[in-house]
Design a protein around this motif. Structure first.
Motif, PDB file in Angstrom:
ATOM      1  N   ILE A 139       0.840  -1.198   0.000  1.00 56.30           N
ATOM      2  CA  ILE A 139       0.000   0.000   0.000  1.00 56.30           C
ATOM      3  C   ILE A 139       0.876   1.250   0.000  1.00 56.30           C
ATOM      4  N   PRO A 140       0.585   2.252  -0.824  1.00 51.88           N
ATOM      5  CA  PRO A 140       1.343   3.509  -0.772  1.00 51.88           C
ATOM      6  C   PRO A 140       1.348   4.052   0.654  1.00 51.88           C
ATOM      7  N   TYR A 141       2.512   4.455   1.123  1.00 49.81           N
ATOM      8  CA  TYR A 141       2.649   4.824   2.533  1.00 49.81           C
ATOM      9  C   TYR A 141       1.715   5.969   2.929  1.00 49.81           C
ATOM     10  N   LEU A 142       1.466   6.896   2.012  1.00 51.30           N
ATOM     11  CA  LEU A 142       0.617   8.031   2.353  1.00 51.30           C
ATOM     12  C   LEU A 142      -0.825   7.597   2.587  1.00 51.30           C
ATOM     13  N   LEU A 143      -1.294   6.627   1.823  1.00 53.64           N
ATOM     14  CA  LEU A 143      -2.639   6.097   2.034  1.00 53.64           C
ATOM     15  C   LEU A 143      -2.725   5.431   3.404  1.00 53.64           C
ATOM     16  N   LEU A 144      -1.690   4.654   3.748  1.00 50.80           N
ATOM     17  CA  LEU A 144      -1.648   3.991   5.045  1.00 50.80           C
ATOM     18  C   LEU A 144      -1.635   5.020   6.175  1.00 50.80           C
ATOM     19  N   TYR A 145      -0.879   6.085   5.998  1.00 53.16           N
ATOM     20  CA  TYR A 145      -0.798   7.126   7.015  1.00 53.16           C
ATOM     21  C   TYR A 145      -2.144   7.832   7.174  1.00 53.16           C
ATOM     22  N   LYS A 146      -2.821   8.076   6.039  1.00 49.92           N
ATOM     23  CA  LYS A 146      -4.130   8.739   6.093  1.00 49.92           C
ATOM     24  C   LYS A 146      -5.146   7.883   6.851  1.00 49.92           C
ATOM     25  N   ILE A 147      -5.074   6.570   6.647  1.00 46.41           N
ATOM     26  CA  ILE A 147      -5.990   5.668   7.353  1.00 46.41           C
ATOM     27  C   ILE A 147      -5.769   5.779   8.861  1.00 46.41           C
ATOM     28  N   PHE A 148      -4.503   5.779   9.289  1.00 42.92           N
ATOM     29  CA  PHE A 148      -4.178   5.915  10.710  1.00 42.92           C
ATOM     30  C   PHE A 148      -4.609   7.285  11.234  1.00 42.92           C
ATOM     31  N   ALA A 149      -4.373   8.326  10.442  1.00 43.30           N
ATOM     32  CA  ALA A 149      -4.731   9.677  10.875  1.00 43.30           C
ATOM     33  C   ALA A 149      -6.233   9.794  11.110  1.00 43.30           C
ATOM     34  N   PHE A 150      -7.033   9.215  10.216  1.00 47.91           N
ATOM     35  CA  PHE A 150      -8.484   9.280  10.379  1.00 47.91           C
ATOM     36  C   PHE A 150      -8.951   8.408  11.544  1.00 47.91           C
ATOM     37  N   ALA A 151      -8.258   7.304  11.803  1.00 44.08           N
ATOM     38  CA  ALA A 151      -8.631   6.436  12.921  1.00 44.08           C
ATOM     39  C   ALA A 151      -8.349   7.117  14.256  1.00 44.08           C
ATOM     40  N   ILE A 152      -7.248   7.856  14.332  1.00 41.66           N
ATOM     41  CA  ILE A 152      -6.851   8.503  15.584  1.00 41.66           C
ATOM     42  C   ILE A 152      -7.522   9.864  15.746  1.00 41.66           C
ATOM     43  N   MET A 153      -7.745  10.557  14.630  1.00 47.56           N
ATOM     44  CA  MET A 153      -8.333  11.908  14.664  1.00 47.56           C
ATOM     45  C   MET A 153      -9.540  11.958  13.734  1.00 47.56           C
ATOM     46  N   PRO A 154     -10.650  11.339  14.113  1.00 50.00           N
ATOM     47  CA  PRO A 154     -11.762  11.148  13.169  1.00 50.00           C
ATOM     48  C   PRO A 154     -12.733  12.315  13.013  1.00 50.00           C
ATOM     49  N   LYS A 155     -12.789  13.233  13.975  1.00 51.45           N
ATOM     50  CA  LYS A 155     -13.853  14.241  13.965  1.00 51.45           C
ATOM     51  C   LYS A 155     -13.476  15.479  13.162  1.00 51.45           C
ATOM     52  N   ASN A 156     -14.516  16.259  12.810  1.00 51.40           N
ATOM     53  CA  ASN A 156     -14.276  17.512  12.096  1.00 51.40           C
ATOM     54  C   ASN A 156     -13.439  18.484  12.923  1.00 51.40           C
ATOM     55  N   THR A 157     -13.602  18.421  14.244  1.00 48.60           N
ATOM     56  CA  THR A 157     -12.829  19.303  15.128  1.00 48.60           C
ATOM     57  C   THR A 157     -11.338  18.941  15.146  1.00 48.60           C
ATOM     58  N   HIS A 158     -10.998  17.769  14.620  1.00 48.85           N
ATOM     59  CA  HIS A 158      -9.599  17.330  14.562  1.00 48.85           C
ATOM     60  C   HIS A 158      -8.985  17.613  13.193  1.00 48.85           C
ATOM     61  N   LYS A 159      -9.750  18.270  12.332  1.00 51.81           N
ATOM     62  CA  LYS A 159      -9.339  18.426  10.933  1.00 51.81           C
ATOM     63  C   LYS A 159      -7.997  19.134  10.786  1.00 51.81           C
ATOM     64  N   GLU A 160      -7.786  20.214  11.547  1.00 48.86           N
ATOM     65  CA  GLU A 160      -6.525  20.952  11.423  1.00 48.86           C
ATOM     66  C   GLU A 160      -5.333  20.066  11.768  1.00 48.86           C
ATOM     67  N   SER A 161      -5.452  19.302  12.856  1.00 52.03           N
ATOM     68  CA  SER A 161      -4.370  18.403  13.263  1.00 52.03           C
ATOM     69  C   SER A 161      -4.146  17.318  12.225  1.00 52.03           C
ATOM     70  N   ARG A 162      -5.236  16.774  11.730  1.00 51.80           N
ATOM     71  CA  ARG A 162      -5.155  15.691  10.746  1.00 51.80           C
ATOM     72  C   ARG A 162      -4.462  16.166   9.476  1.00 51.80           C
ATOM     73  N   ILE A 163      -4.867  17.321   8.972  1.00 51.54           N
ATOM     74  CA  ILE A 163      -4.271  17.865   7.747  1.00 51.54           C
ATOM     75  C   ILE A 163      -2.797  18.194   7.961  1.00 51.54           C
ATOM     76  N   LEU A 164      -2.485  18.760   9.129  1.00 51.58           N
ATOM     77  CA  LEU A 164      -1.101  19.117   9.437  1.00 51.58           C
ATOM     78  C   LEU A 164      -0.198  17.896   9.403  1.00 51.58           C
ATOM     79  N   PHE A 165      -0.629  16.824  10.046  1.00 53.42           N
ATOM     80  CA  PHE A 165       0.207  15.627  10.087  1.00 53.42           C
ATOM     81  C   PHE A 165       0.283  14.932   8.726  1.00 53.42           C
TER      82      PHE A 165
END
Length: 263
Positions: A139-165
């Motif tokens: 799996i492309p590493y960025l896709l894998l990272y995005k999956i983890f990011a959404f699992a750990i930071m799933p809400k709209n209020t976490h969007k800034e942190s998710r996008i930053l990482f």
């Protein structure tokens, strides 16, 4: 040596070292620098393969990373700067690195601030790690990272942190990401050891109330280690507390550090 930046204070002899998480860089602390440098000497660094440490020689030639070797990188910077002892502030996986430093060289650690602390993986996290390790070379590493990011930071209020990482993770190389991801195979036995051993260093856990993956374990851990640890929970906040609620994070952490200095 790791790339690093220092902010010297005119009168303070206290150092605060910031350690980011996997996939991030020292840039994730941009909401902390202004406030912390008013009170302390500040050290910001980029872990191997991240940020300005992207071409770090150890990152290039070492085939497999360990938490001990990654933690030793941080201590090398302190040695180079002749910093005998520091307070450490970490976020996410950076908290594990700080805890490893405390295990290996406790006299170098004045106190620990653990933001979005990782001290145990829940069932969802363990499943994700297992699947990730099975398919990390496919799996492309960025896709894998995005999956983890959404699992750990799933809400709209976490969007800034998710996008930053996610944006910081884009700067990693595929091979570098795989090296860091392989570290997850060390997590369970290492975190079990950390949970069982109280090293008697003042520790401040600062967590978001929406950090569903890691907060429950930290609640229990602090109950067991009440002499050395305290917990502050920020409302309407996710895993990356320093980005989601920087004003409260800065205020509470600076107060904790000042109280440690007074003792």
């Amino acid at each position: 040596m790791l790339a690093h930046t220092i902010y010297k204070h005119e009168t303070s002899d206290q150092w605060v070292t910031f350690v980011h998480g996997a996939g991030g860089s020292s840039s994730i602390w941009f909401k902390q620098i202004r406030e912390f440098k008013k009170h302390f000497n500040v050290l910001m660094l980029d872990l191997r393969g991240h940020g300005r440490s992207k071409n770090n020689l150890k990152a290039i030639f070492e085939k497999r990373y360990t938490f001990k070797s990654v933690s030793a990188d941080v201590l090398d910077v302190l040695d180079y700067l002749k910093i005998k002892k520091s307070h450490f502030v970490g976020i996410s996986l950076g908290t594990i690195i700080i805890r490893q430093i405390a295990e290996d060289q406790p006299k170098r650690v004045a106190s620990m601030v653990m933001g979005g602390a990782v001290m145990k993986m829940n069932v969802r996290g363990r499943i994700l790690m297992t699947i990730g390790n099975m398919f990390k070379n496919v799996i492309p590493y960025l896709l894998l990272y995005k999956i983890f990011a959404f699992a750990i930071m799933p809400k709209n209020t976490h969007k800034e942190s998710r996008i930053l990482f996610i944006n910081e993770a884009k700067k990693l190389y595929q091979k570098e990401f795989i090296k860091w991801f392989k570290l997850t195979t060390e997590l369970n036995p290492l975190l079990k050891l950390f949970r069982q051993v109280d090293i008697n260093i003042p520790t401040f856990y600062i967590m978001g109330d929406e950090d569903h993956m890691f907060l429950p374990t930290i609640r229990n851990l602090v109950k067991e280690h009440t002499k050395s640890a305290q917990l502050y929970i920020i409302n309407n906040c996710g895993h990356v507390v320093n980005v989601d609620q920087p004003k409260i994070f800065n205020e509470k952490v600076i107060d904790f550090l000042k109280n440690q200095i007074k003792k």
